[in-house]
Design a protein around this motif. Structure first.
Motif, PDB file in Angstrom:
ATOM      1  N   MET A 285      42.851  -5.906  33.040  1.00 47.05           N
ATOM      2  CA  MET A 285      42.278  -4.716  32.406  1.00 47.05           C
ATOM      3  C   MET A 285      40.768  -4.675  32.581  1.00 47.05           C
ATOM      4  O   MET A 285      40.185  -3.598  32.782  1.00 47.05           O
ATOM      5  N   ILE A 286      40.118  -5.820  32.526  1.00 45.71           N
ATOM      6  CA  ILE A 286      38.669  -5.852  32.741  1.00 45.71           C
ATOM      7  C   ILE A 286      38.340  -5.477  34.187  1.00 45.71           C
ATOM      8  O   ILE A 286      37.361  -4.757  34.446  1.00 45.71           O
ATOM      9  N   VAL A 287      39.167  -5.957  35.131  1.00 39.57           N
ATOM     10  CA  VAL A 287      38.955  -5.595  36.535  1.00 39.57           C
ATOM     11  C   VAL A 287      39.124  -4.084  36.732  1.00 39.57           C
ATOM     12  O   VAL A 287      38.321  -3.426  37.428  1.00 39.57           O
ATOM     13  N   ILE A 288      40.153  -3.505  36.146  1.00 39.50           N
ATOM     14  CA  ILE A 288      40.376  -2.051  36.269  1.00 39.50           C
ATOM     15  C   ILE A 288      39.225  -1.275  35.627  1.00 39.50           C
ATOM     16  O   ILE A 288      38.812  -0.204  36.116  1.00 39.50           O
ATOM     17  N   MET A 289      38.702  -1.828  34.517  1.00 44.23           N
ATOM     18  CA  MET A 289      37.563  -1.182  33.850  1.00 44.23           C
ATOM     19  C   MET A 289      36.358  -1.076  34.792  1.00 44.23           C
ATOM     20  O   MET A 289      35.597  -0.099  34.760  1.00 44.23           O
ATOM     21  N   SER A 290      36.191  -2.083  35.647  1.00 43.27           N
ATOM     22  CA  SER A 290      35.049  -2.057  36.568  1.00 43.27           C
ATOM     23  C   SER A 290      35.201  -1.005  37.659  1.00 43.27           C
ATOM     24  O   SER A 290      34.236  -0.732  38.387  1.00 43.27           O
ATOM     25  N   TRP A 291      36.406  -0.416  37.811  1.00 42.43           N
ATOM     26  CA  TRP A 291      36.608   0.610  38.850  1.00 42.43           C
ATOM     27  C   TRP A 291      36.214   2.000  38.372  1.00 42.43           C
ATOM     28  O   TRP A 291      36.097   2.923  39.194  1.00 42.43           O
ATOM     29  N   LEU A 292      36.079   2.222  37.065  1.00 42.46           N
ATOM     30  CA  LEU A 292      35.911   3.575  36.527  1.00 42.46           C
ATOM     31  C   LEU A 292      34.749   4.348  37.164  1.00 42.46           C
ATOM     32  O   LEU A 292      34.870   5.570  37.378  1.00 42.46           O
ATOM     33  N   GLN A 300      25.509  10.293  38.068  1.00 39.70           N
ATOM     34  CA  GLN A 300      25.314   9.834  36.683  1.00 39.70           C
ATOM     35  C   GLN A 300      25.123   8.303  36.700  1.00 39.70           C
ATOM     36  O   GLN A 300      25.964   7.538  36.263  1.00 39.70           O
ATOM     37  N   SER A 301      23.988   7.937  37.215  1.00 39.71           N
ATOM     38  CA  SER A 301      23.750   6.507  37.457  1.00 39.71           C
ATOM     39  C   SER A 301      23.692   5.699  36.170  1.00 39.71           C
ATOM     40  O   SER A 301      24.158   4.548  36.119  1.00 39.71           O
ATOM     41  N   GLY A 302      23.152   6.242  35.119  1.00 42.49           N
ATOM     42  CA  GLY A 302      23.066   5.504  33.863  1.00 42.49           C
ATOM     43  C   GLY A 302      24.441   5.144  33.311  1.00 42.49           C
ATOM     44  O   GLY A 302      24.679   4.000  32.886  1.00 42.49           O
ATOM     45  N   THR A 303      25.349   6.107  33.346  1.00 46.41           N
ATOM     46  CA  THR A 303      26.709   5.859  32.846  1.00 46.41           C
ATOM     47  C   THR A 303      27.440   4.854  33.727  1.00 46.41           C
ATOM     48  O   THR A 303      28.108   3.933  33.226  1.00 46.41           O
ATOM     49  N   ASN A 304      27.312   5.019  35.024  1.00 50.12           N
ATOM     50  CA  ASN A 304      28.020   4.120  35.950  1.00 50.12           C
ATOM     51  C   ASN A 304      27.520   2.670  35.829  1.00 50.12           C
ATOM     52  O   ASN A 304      28.321   1.727  35.789  1.00 50.12           O
ATOM     53  N   ILE A 305      26.197   2.512  35.765  1.00 54.27           N
ATOM     54  CA  ILE A 305      25.662   1.146  35.630  1.00 54.27           C
ATOM     55  C   ILE A 305      26.058   0.549  34.279  1.00 54.27           C
ATOM     56  O   ILE A 305      26.375  -0.650  34.171  1.00 54.27           O
ATOM     57  N   GLY A 306      26.068   1.363  33.244  1.00 53.28           N
ATOM     58  CA  GLY A 306      26.467   0.867  31.925  1.00 53.28           C
ATOM     59  C   GLY A 306      27.905   0.372  31.916  1.00 53.28           C
ATOM     60  O   GLY A 306      28.216  -0.681  31.336  1.00 53.28           O
ATOM     61  N   ILE A 307      28.817   1.123  32.566  1.00 49.30           N
ATOM     62  CA  ILE A 307      30.221   0.717  32.601  1.00 49.30           C
ATOM     63  C   ILE A 307      30.387  -0.574  33.417  1.00 49.30           C
ATOM     64  O   ILE A 307      31.083  -1.503  33.005  1.00 49.30           O
ATOM     65  N   PHE A 347      32.250  -8.297  39.966  1.00 51.88           N
ATOM     66  CA  PHE A 347      30.856  -8.367  40.411  1.00 51.88           C
ATOM     67  C   PHE A 347      30.611  -7.458  41.616  1.00 51.88           C
ATOM     68  O   PHE A 347      29.543  -6.831  41.719  1.00 51.88           O
ATOM     69  N   SER A 348      31.583  -7.378  42.521  1.00 48.45           N
ATOM     70  CA  SER A 348      31.426  -6.471  43.670  1.00 48.45           C
ATOM     71  C   SER A 348      31.369  -5.025  43.214  1.00 48.45           C
ATOM     72  O   SER A 348      30.627  -4.204  43.800  1.00 48.45           O
ATOM     73  N   GLY A 349      32.133  -4.673  42.169  1.00 51.28           N
ATOM     74  CA  GLY A 349      32.043  -3.307  41.637  1.00 51.28           C
ATOM     75  C   GLY A 349      30.666  -3.021  41.062  1.00 51.28           C
ATOM     76  O   GLY A 349      30.131  -1.902  41.217  1.00 51.28           O
TER      77      GLY A 349
END
Length: 396
Positions: A285-292, A300-307, A347-349
């Motif tokens: 689930m943590i790995v899938i979370m990194s794909w969002l 929307q760089s702020g949101t993407n970097i935050g996720i 980390f790659s995400g």
């Protein structure tokens, strides 16, 4: 000379003759001759007579005892009793029948490489010197007769339930029973953890007795009972697959002749459900979370970097939490491989999100198209990477 003086003269001569005759008799007395007390008193001085009366003469005794004769004799150096000798003909081995019954296995500690178990074992052998009239059995202390001195290899600590006594039947058969609970060291191969199968070993040995001196064979009692396992164990995370009990010498070194022994091997399989629910699924689930961020607007760089950052920090925190669940060993297990590859994926995400943010700083249309193309292919690539991680970790 008057008559009175003449009488005194003859009396003095008679007294002198008596004294001379007594002195000559004393010189001729042999050691065995008994001397009258009155003569000794007449011839000895009064001081000597008083000293003899106070200290009577002692008969001559034997020679003085040496230091070794004065020391008490120890029972440890006495001749050994026949019942303490191994019952066998010269050049033959003593047969000892063994039965092991595993009552329970409480736990298997993968981190400490040990397991806790309650074990009952019974040994029988025959000693013709212990024949008796009966009709019932005799109960004697185990140290009073020869016994194989059974102990379990790898025993870390143990508590015995029965006293160290033996039962002797009228035909000379000796029966020794004991029940122990303790921890036993067990080398485990955890490379397939948590989908691993292990083999537990309970090996009884006779210290100081080689396989040429004592031969251990399986015991089958009057009721047909032999070595076996209890129907149920309190072991929560392993399933019992099978077991095997047979004579197996113990080889502490490279010598060809081993110590007499009897071994029970128990094959067990770990139940992986706990680790699937507590470790593998949360990591997925943590790995899938990194794909969002791949499905969000890359501008929307702020949101993407935050996720992406939150996913990576969550993974790190979770790894600290599950450390206590994993065995502390030097080599890599299957779950270690899964954790390592999952961490690299997350980390790659994060790296891709940072790269997209950097490329979108300018107004270049070419860079925007490159970012959109990368996100498009990543939506299909990341799920495939997760599947590949699972296959590599738990299948191959």
């Amino acid at each position: 000379m008057t008559d009175t003086n003449l009488l005194r003269f003859f009396a003095s001569v008679g007294l002198l003759v008596s004294i001379l005759s007594v002195s000559g008799s004393a010189q001729g007395i042999s050691p065995d001759t008994t001397v009258p007390d009155n003569i000794l008193k007449q011839s000895a001085p009064p001081a000597l007579i008083t000293a003899q009366a106070d200290s009577p003469l002692k008969a001559p005794g034997p020679a003085e005892a040496t230091d070794s004769d004065r020391l008490p004799k120890s029972s440890l150096v006495e001749e050994p009793k026949p019942e303490l000798k191994r019952p066998s003909s010269p050049g033959e081995a003593t047969e000892v029948q063994i039965m092991i019954y595993v009552i329970d296995i409480d736990e298997i500690n993968s981190a400490d490489q040990s397991f806790a178990s309650s074990v009952y074992y019974e040994a029988r052998w025959n000693n013709p010197l212990l024949l008796h009239q009966g009709p019932g059995p005799l109960h004697v202390d185990l140290t009073k007769i020869w016994n194989p001195r059974l102990t379990i290899v790898g025993q870390q600590n143990a508590w015995k339930s029965y006293p160290e006594t033996a039962e002797i039947l009228p035909d000379g058969t000796v029966i020794y029973r004991q029940k122990v609970w303790g921890h036993f060291s067990q080398p485990l191969n955890l490379r397939d953890f948590p989908f691993d199968r292990q083999e537990l070993s309970l090996q009884l040995v006779s210290p100081g007795m080689t396989e040429n001196q004592v031969v251990m064979v399986p015991l089958v009692d009057q009721l047909g009972r032999t070595s076996k396992l209890a129907r149920r164990f309190s072991l929560p995370d392993f399933d019992i697959l099978s077991f095997q009990a047979k004579a197996a010498p113990y080889y502490p070194d490279q010598r060809p002749i081993g110590v007499a022994g009897f071994e029970m091997k128990i094959q067990v399989a770990r139940q992986p459900d706990y680790y699937i629910l507590k470790v593998i699924l949360p990591l997925c689930m943590i790995v899938i979370m990194s794909w969002l961020p791949r499905w969000l607007n890359p501008e929307q760089s702020g949101t993407n970097i935050g996720i992406s950052t939150s996913a990576f920090l969550t993974l790190v925190a979770y790894l600290f939490a599950i450390t206590v669940l994993l065995p502390r060993i030097s080599y890599i297990t299957r779950i270690d491989r899964f954790i390592m590859l999952s961490t690299l994926t997350v980390f790659s995400g994060l790296i891709q999100t940072v790269t997209n943010t950097y490329l979108l700083k300018g107004e270049s249309i070419h860079k925007k198209r490159l970012v959109a193309r990368m996100d498009f292919w990543s939506r299909s690539l990341y799920p495939l990477i997760l599947v590949a991680v699972i296959v590599i970790s738990f299948v191959l």
